[in-house]
Design an enzyme around this catalytic site. Sequence first.
Site, PDB file in Angstrom:
ATOM      1  CB  THR A 141      -1.782  -5.396  -2.736  1.00 43.66           C
ATOM      2  OG1 THR A 141      -2.196  -5.648  -1.257  1.00 43.66           O
ATOM      3  CG2 THR A 141      -1.572  -6.516  -3.406  1.00 43.66           C
ATOM      4  CB  ALA A 189      -1.946  -5.865  -7.525  1.00 42.19           C
ATOM      5  CB  CYS A 191      -5.323  -3.798  -1.783  1.00 44.82           C
ATOM      6  SG  CYS A 191      -4.452  -3.512  -0.298  1.00 44.82           S
ATOM      7  CB  THR A 224       1.959  -7.527   3.183  1.00 41.67           C
ATOM      8  OG1 THR A 224       3.157  -7.090   3.303  1.00 41.67           O
ATOM      9  CG2 THR A 224       2.327  -9.107   2.898  1.00 41.67           C
TER      10      THR A 224
END
Length: 180
Positions: free
Chosen positions: A170, A164, A167, A6
């Site tokens: 993500t 994104a 990570c 997240t």
Amino acid sequence: MSFKGTTVIAIRRGGKTAVAADGQVTFGYTVLKSNAVKIRKLVNGRILAGFAGSTSDAITLFEKFEEKVKAREDGIIDIKRAAVELAKDWRSDKILHKLEAMMLVADSENILLISGTGDVVEPEEDVISIGSGGNYAYSAALAYMENKKLSAADIAFKSLKVAAKVCIYTNSNIVLEEIS
């Protein structure tokens, strides 16, 4: 196994506040869901909230936070006071203390991070993020804030796209809400 992942970010700019989150839910080494919704409008759309951590814990915290906001008899919405009250309860209550999540709450004037350790943080800049990709999104947002042409929503979206790319917890399925 544990849930990981997240990235949630909140940005204020030009009288608008945007909160955005990615949609990935990871369990161990497996992506279970790519389109989860991790942000919510509270108090008739006047407050935005996002979470990182256990979904069931986050729902409990959203409800508790909304109760704290609505507890004022004068009807004034004071998210700072509600955040401090929630943080006190979260830290001292034997059941709430076990909840594993972090929250961002924002209205048209404030952005706050609330943690289970009793922290309530209001950032110096009008940017804050949480979660596994939070540092990446935060760094990107600080850079994007220098471009005065970008809106709060633009910065939140672009910053999550950067997170994104870096990570693994993500993704780029971004849900974004904005209030003014």
